[in-house]
Design a protein around this motif. Structure first.
Motif, PDB file in Angstrom:
ATOM      1  N   VAL A 161       0.864  -1.179   0.000  1.00 25.83           N
ATOM      2  CA  VAL A 161       0.000   0.000   0.000  1.00 25.83           C
ATOM      3  C   VAL A 161       0.902   1.232   0.000  1.00 25.83           C
ATOM      4  N   ALA A 162       0.344   2.353  -0.417  1.00 28.33           N
ATOM      5  CA  ALA A 162       1.127   3.582  -0.441  1.00 28.33           C
ATOM      6  C   ALA A 162       1.413   4.043   0.986  1.00 28.33           C
ATOM      7  N   PRO A 163       2.646   4.455   1.286  1.00 28.80           N
ATOM      8  CA  PRO A 163       2.945   4.967   2.623  1.00 28.80           C
ATOM      9  C   PRO A 163       2.277   6.312   2.858  1.00 28.80           C
ATOM     10  N   VAL A 164       2.091   6.641   4.107  1.00 26.74           N
ATOM     11  CA  VAL A 164       1.570   7.957   4.473  1.00 26.74           C
ATOM     12  C   VAL A 164       2.723   8.944   4.404  1.00 26.74           C
ATOM     13  N   PRO A 165       2.601  10.017   3.674  1.00 26.49           N
ATOM     14  CA  PRO A 165       3.713  10.965   3.561  1.00 26.49           C
ATOM     15  C   PRO A 165       4.192  11.428   4.933  1.00 26.49           C
ATOM     16  N   GLY A 166       5.497  11.372   5.098  1.00 31.36           N
ATOM     17  CA  GLY A 166       6.102  11.852   6.334  1.00 31.36           C
ATOM     18  C   GLY A 166       6.150  10.834   7.448  1.00 31.36           C
ATOM     19  N   LEU A 167       5.563   9.631   7.251  1.00 29.17           N
ATOM     20  CA  LEU A 167       5.584   8.599   8.286  1.00 29.17           C
ATOM     21  C   LEU A 167       6.422   7.426   7.786  1.00 29.17           C
ATOM     22  N   PRO A 168       7.604   7.211   8.352  1.00 29.06           N
ATOM     23  CA  PRO A 168       8.485   6.147   7.854  1.00 29.06           C
ATOM     24  C   PRO A 168       7.819   4.778   7.934  1.00 29.06           C
ATOM     25  N   SER A 169       7.888   4.048   6.851  1.00 29.63           N
ATOM     26  CA  SER A 169       7.242   2.745   6.803  1.00 29.63           C
ATOM     27  C   SER A 169       7.752   1.790   7.880  1.00 29.63           C
ATOM     28  N   PRO A 170       9.076   1.723   8.171  1.00 28.51           N
ATOM     29  CA  PRO A 170       9.516   0.810   9.233  1.00 28.51           C
ATOM     30  C   PRO A 170       8.911   1.133  10.596  1.00 28.51           C
ATOM     31  N   LEU A 171       8.614   2.385  10.830  1.00 24.74           N
ATOM     32  CA  LEU A 171       8.074   2.770  12.130  1.00 24.74           C
ATOM     33  C   LEU A 171       6.580   2.507  12.219  1.00 24.74           C
ATOM     34  N   VAL A 172       5.843   2.766  11.150  1.00 23.98           N
ATOM     35  CA  VAL A 172       4.382   2.764  11.189  1.00 23.98           C
ATOM     36  C   VAL A 172       3.781   1.532  10.508  1.00 23.98           C
ATOM     37  N   ASP A 173       4.299   1.180   9.338  1.00 25.85           N
ATOM     38  CA  ASP A 173       3.672   0.125   8.539  1.00 25.85           C
ATOM     39  C   ASP A 173       4.161  -1.275   8.885  1.00 25.85           C
ATOM     40  N   PHE A 174       5.390  -1.408   9.371  1.00 28.26           N
ATOM     41  CA  PHE A 174       5.908  -2.742   9.659  1.00 28.26           C
ATOM     42  C   PHE A 174       5.078  -3.458  10.733  1.00 28.26           C
ATOM     43  N   PRO A 175       4.693  -2.790  11.847  1.00 18.13           N
ATOM     44  CA  PRO A 175       3.846  -3.504  12.824  1.00 18.13           C
ATOM     45  C   PRO A 175       2.520  -3.961  12.216  1.00 18.13           C
ATOM     46  N   TYR A 176       1.975  -3.127  11.345  1.00 18.23           N
ATOM     47  CA  TYR A 176       0.728  -3.475  10.661  1.00 18.23           C
ATOM     48  C   TYR A 176       0.910  -4.717   9.812  1.00 18.23           C
ATOM     49  N   ASP A 177       2.039  -4.792   9.073  1.00 27.99           N
ATOM     50  CA  ASP A 177       2.227  -5.923   8.184  1.00 27.99           C
ATOM     51  C   ASP A 177       2.512  -7.203   8.960  1.00 27.99           C
ATOM     52  N   THR A 178       3.158  -7.089  10.113  1.00 28.76           N
ATOM     53  CA  THR A 178       3.367  -8.262  10.958  1.00 28.76           C
ATOM     54  C   THR A 178       2.025  -8.840  11.405  1.00 28.76           C
ATOM     55  N   ALA A 179       1.153  -7.987  11.906  1.00 31.75           N
ATOM     56  CA  ALA A 179      -0.169  -8.460  12.336  1.00 31.75           C
ATOM     57  C   ALA A 179      -0.949  -9.022  11.160  1.00 31.75           C
ATOM     58  N   ARG A 180      -0.827  -8.400  10.016  1.00 32.12           N
ATOM     59  CA  ARG A 180      -1.566  -8.841   8.835  1.00 32.12           C
ATOM     60  C   ARG A 180      -1.164 -10.259   8.424  1.00 32.12           C
ATOM     61  N   THR A 181       0.146 -10.514   8.360  1.00 32.92           N
ATOM     62  CA  THR A 181       0.578 -11.838   7.912  1.00 32.92           C
ATOM     63  C   THR A 181       0.332 -12.893   8.980  1.00 32.92           C
ATOM     64  N   ALA A 182       0.434 -12.531  10.261  1.00 28.09           N
ATOM     65  CA  ALA A 182       0.151 -13.488  11.328  1.00 28.09           C
ATOM     66  C   ALA A 182      -1.309 -13.934  11.276  1.00 28.09           C
ATOM     67  N   LEU A 183      -2.201 -12.978  11.081  1.00 30.50           N
ATOM     68  CA  LEU A 183      -3.616 -13.315  10.993  1.00 30.50           C
ATOM     69  C   LEU A 183      -3.901 -14.141   9.742  1.00 30.50           C
ATOM     70  N   HIS A 184      -3.254 -13.804   8.639  1.00 29.30           N
ATOM     71  CA  HIS A 184      -3.423 -14.561   7.399  1.00 29.30           C
ATOM     72  C   HIS A 184      -2.953 -16.007   7.572  1.00 29.30           C
ATOM     73  N   LEU A 185      -1.811 -16.183   8.228  1.00 30.11           N
ATOM     74  CA  LEU A 185      -1.321 -17.530   8.509  1.00 30.11           C
ATOM     75  C   LEU A 185      -2.318 -18.310   9.359  1.00 30.11           C
ATOM     76  N   ALA A 186      -2.803 -17.668  10.425  1.00 30.78           N
ATOM     77  CA  ALA A 186      -3.692 -18.368  11.350  1.00 30.78           C
ATOM     78  C   ALA A 186      -5.037 -18.691  10.717  1.00 30.78           C
ATOM     79  N   LEU A 187      -5.612 -17.752   9.982  1.00 32.20           N
ATOM     80  CA  LEU A 187      -6.905 -17.997   9.337  1.00 32.20           C
ATOM     81  C   LEU A 187      -6.811 -19.108   8.293  1.00 32.20           C
TER      82      LEU A 187
END
Length: 312
Positions: A161-187
């Motif tokens: 997905v497109a990053p939010v301008p001014g918000l570094p992806s490692p800081l903001v998006d990486f936790p989101y993607d971890t939760a996303r893939t964990a839930l995908h694995l479990a489901l």
């Protein structure tokens, strides 16, 4: 006082031939360019009471349309890391990278890394060029790694997905993607079908512990699943403390994770050492540890995952 025998399950290396590419990737993600060498890593570990760091490479090894480059890149990274560990097995371990999404190549590289390079485990990214880890195409890999009872780090990467301008992806998006893939694995039932794989989610699992009961509602949308069963599968994951040992995150993590499933992580050098001081301190000074629990997080739990590091 800090535990002088920490095992750091979330430490990275940057092979010399990839330092420029890694700096460019960090810049594109809005993050400081990391630098790494063996001497500086050992000096950092001595300052932070880390006995052993388990090294991994946390980025794609080739472009999405270059499977041959991914195979060659994974082999090069893994052999470089194995040489570092061979020289200092007391101070370093090795999680080998795989050339996904090519499952056949990943199976070959996993066998080479585990059988020939003596890797302590493997690392995969949270999404593979936009494909998440519960994708049925990855089933042969999980079956093989379950047969080997492998340790697998699921390292976050930028989501598709497109990053939010001014918000570094490692800081903001990486936790989101971890939760996303964990839930995908479990489901998709991966942790339940392959319970011998020990999957580590960095950064306290992203948002997973805090939002797990909300995520469990997703089971109601999947016939044959229940919220209780989904929560049980989500609790099969292991979690590290990198960038996450704060007074709000630790209670949620410790309330959710199974006993023995929380591990120390530094995220060096991706997280600059001077940025990490507060997180180490937060871990050491957390007021609600039970007897022996902090030592288990710092070392004991990792000894069970990587028995060669166990001390008598």
């Amino acid at each position: 006082m800090p535990d002088a025998a920490r095992i750091d399950v979330h430490q990275h290396l940057i092979p010399p031939d990839l330092s420029r590419a890694m700096a460019e990737r960090a810049e594109a993600l809005g993050w400081p360019a990391p630098a790494w060498d063996v001497q500086s890593a050992i000096a950092m570990m001595d300052r932070r009471s880390i006995a052993t760091g388990l090294l991994s490479f946390p980025a794609p090894v080739a472009a999405p349309d270059d499977p041959a480059g991914a195979r060659a890149g994974a082999r090069s990274v893994n052999e470089c890391t194995a040489e570092v560990v061979k020289d200092r097995p007391d101070r370093f371990g090795h999680f080998a990278v795989l050339p996904l999404p090519d499952v056949d190549a990943a199976l070959d590289e996993a066998a080479h890394a585990l059988d020939e390079l003596n890797a302590d485990g493997l690392i995969v990214l949270s999404n593979v060029h936009g494909r998440y880890l519960g994708d049925p195409a990855f089933e042969p890999l999980w079956a093989e790694l379950d047969a080997r009872a492998a340790v697998v780090v699921v390292h976050p990467t930028a989501p598709p997905v497109a990053p939010v301008p001014g918000l570094p992806s490692p800081l903001v998006d990486f936790p989101y993607d971890t939760a996303r893939t964990a839930l995908h694995l479990a489901l998709n039932g991966v942790p339940g079908r392959y319970p011998r794989i020990k999957m580590i989610l960095p950064h306290a699992g992203g948002f997973l512990p805090y939002a797990a009961h909300r995520f469990a509602v997703a089971a109601r949308l999947h016939p044959g699943s229940t919220p209780e069963g989904l929560l049980s599968d989500l609790r099969r994951f292991y979690f590290d403390t990198a960038i996450s040992a704060g007074p709000a995150a630790l209670p949620s993590l410790l309330a959710f994770a199974e006993p023995g499933h929380v591990l120390y992580g530094s995220d060096f050098p991706m997280l600059p050492e001077d940025w990490a001081t507060g997180f180490d301190s937060g871990l050491d000074t957390y007021p609600d540890w039970q007897p022996g629990q902090l030592h288990a997080v710092n070392r004991g739990n990792a000894e069970l995952l990587v028995p060669r590091l166990a001390r008598s």
